[in-house]
Design an enzyme around this catalytic site. Sequence first.
Site, PDB file in Angstrom:
ATOM      1  N   HIS A  20      43.737 -14.025 -15.611  1.00  0.00           N
ATOM      2  CA  HIS A  20      42.701 -14.027 -14.585  1.00  0.00           C
ATOM      3  C   HIS A  20      42.681 -15.369 -13.852  1.00  0.00           C
ATOM      4  CE1 HIS A  20      38.221 -13.756 -13.431  1.00  0.00           C
ATOM      5  NE2 HIS A  20      38.941 -13.104 -12.544  1.00  0.00           N
ATOM      6  N   ASP A  28      57.822 -16.642   2.797  1.00  0.00           N
ATOM      7  CA  ASP A  28      58.947 -16.470   3.712  1.00  0.00           C
ATOM      8  C   ASP A  28      60.061 -17.428   3.311  1.00  0.00           C
ATOM      9  OD1 ASP A  28      58.371 -19.017   4.867  1.00  0.00           O
ATOM     10  OD2 ASP A  28      57.133 -18.102   6.418  1.00  0.00           O
ATOM     11  N   HIS A  99      47.626 -24.393   7.323  1.00  0.00           N
ATOM     12  CA  HIS A  99      48.929 -24.243   6.684  1.00  0.00           C
ATOM     13  C   HIS A  99      49.271 -25.413   5.754  1.00  0.00           C
ATOM     14  CE1 HIS A  99      52.839 -22.556   6.033  1.00  0.00           C
ATOM     15  NE2 HIS A  99      53.454 -23.616   6.538  1.00  0.00           N
ATOM     16  N   TYR A 121      54.666 -17.932   9.134  1.00  0.00           N
ATOM     17  CA  TYR A 121      53.475 -17.881   8.281  1.00  0.00           C
ATOM     18  C   TYR A 121      53.376 -16.601   7.448  1.00  0.00           C
ATOM     19  CZ  TYR A 121      52.345 -21.763  11.313  1.00  0.00           C
ATOM     20  OH  TYR A 121      52.393 -22.932  12.013  1.00  0.00           O
ATOM     21  N   ALA A 122      54.515 -16.018   7.096  1.00  0.00           N
ATOM     22  CA  ALA A 122      54.531 -14.821   6.247  1.00  0.00           C
ATOM     23  C   ALA A 122      54.507 -15.263   4.786  1.00  0.00           C
ATOM     24  CB  ALA A 122      55.754 -13.963   6.552  1.00  0.00           C
ATOM     25  N   ASN A 123      53.338 -15.764   4.387  1.00  0.00           N
ATOM     26  CA  ASN A 123      53.140 -16.290   3.045  1.00  0.00           C
ATOM     27  C   ASN A 123      51.763 -15.874   2.558  1.00  0.00           C
ATOM     28  OD1 ASN A 123      55.528 -18.189   3.191  1.00  0.00           O
ATOM     29  ND2 ASN A 123      54.276 -19.024   4.853  1.00  0.00           N
TER      30      ASN A 123
END
Length: 132
Positions: A20, A28, A99, A121-123
Amino acid sequence: MRRKGLLHAELNRLVAAMGHTDTLVIADVGLPVPSGVPCVDLAVVAGLPRFNDVFDAIYRELAVERVTVAREIHARNKAMVELVGHLRTDGIVVDELAHDDFKRACASARAVIRTGETSPYANVILHAGVTF
């Protein structure tokens, strides 16, 4: 051999070991991996595997209570904005960071899963929930 679901042995071990509030990053190809954080590098060539495919596979296996994304997605990545909308509709809390702060937050992750995604920004940082 598993019949269905997540087949990658190392990813299965990571998901099974999550507790948890532990975090796991799906990234990316360009996100820097902080020193000391393990990286499962799935990138083959630019664009493969896609972020969405890896995200979907992990998300189906991991109990997720919240996610964190970079707020820059709003100006640069429509697909990530759509993903955030779907997650919020599913009741998942979505935090947004600048970012640079996002990159710093990755330092405490159990691991970074590097995709071949080349869109900006594909994170995402997945925060593990519980199943009870």
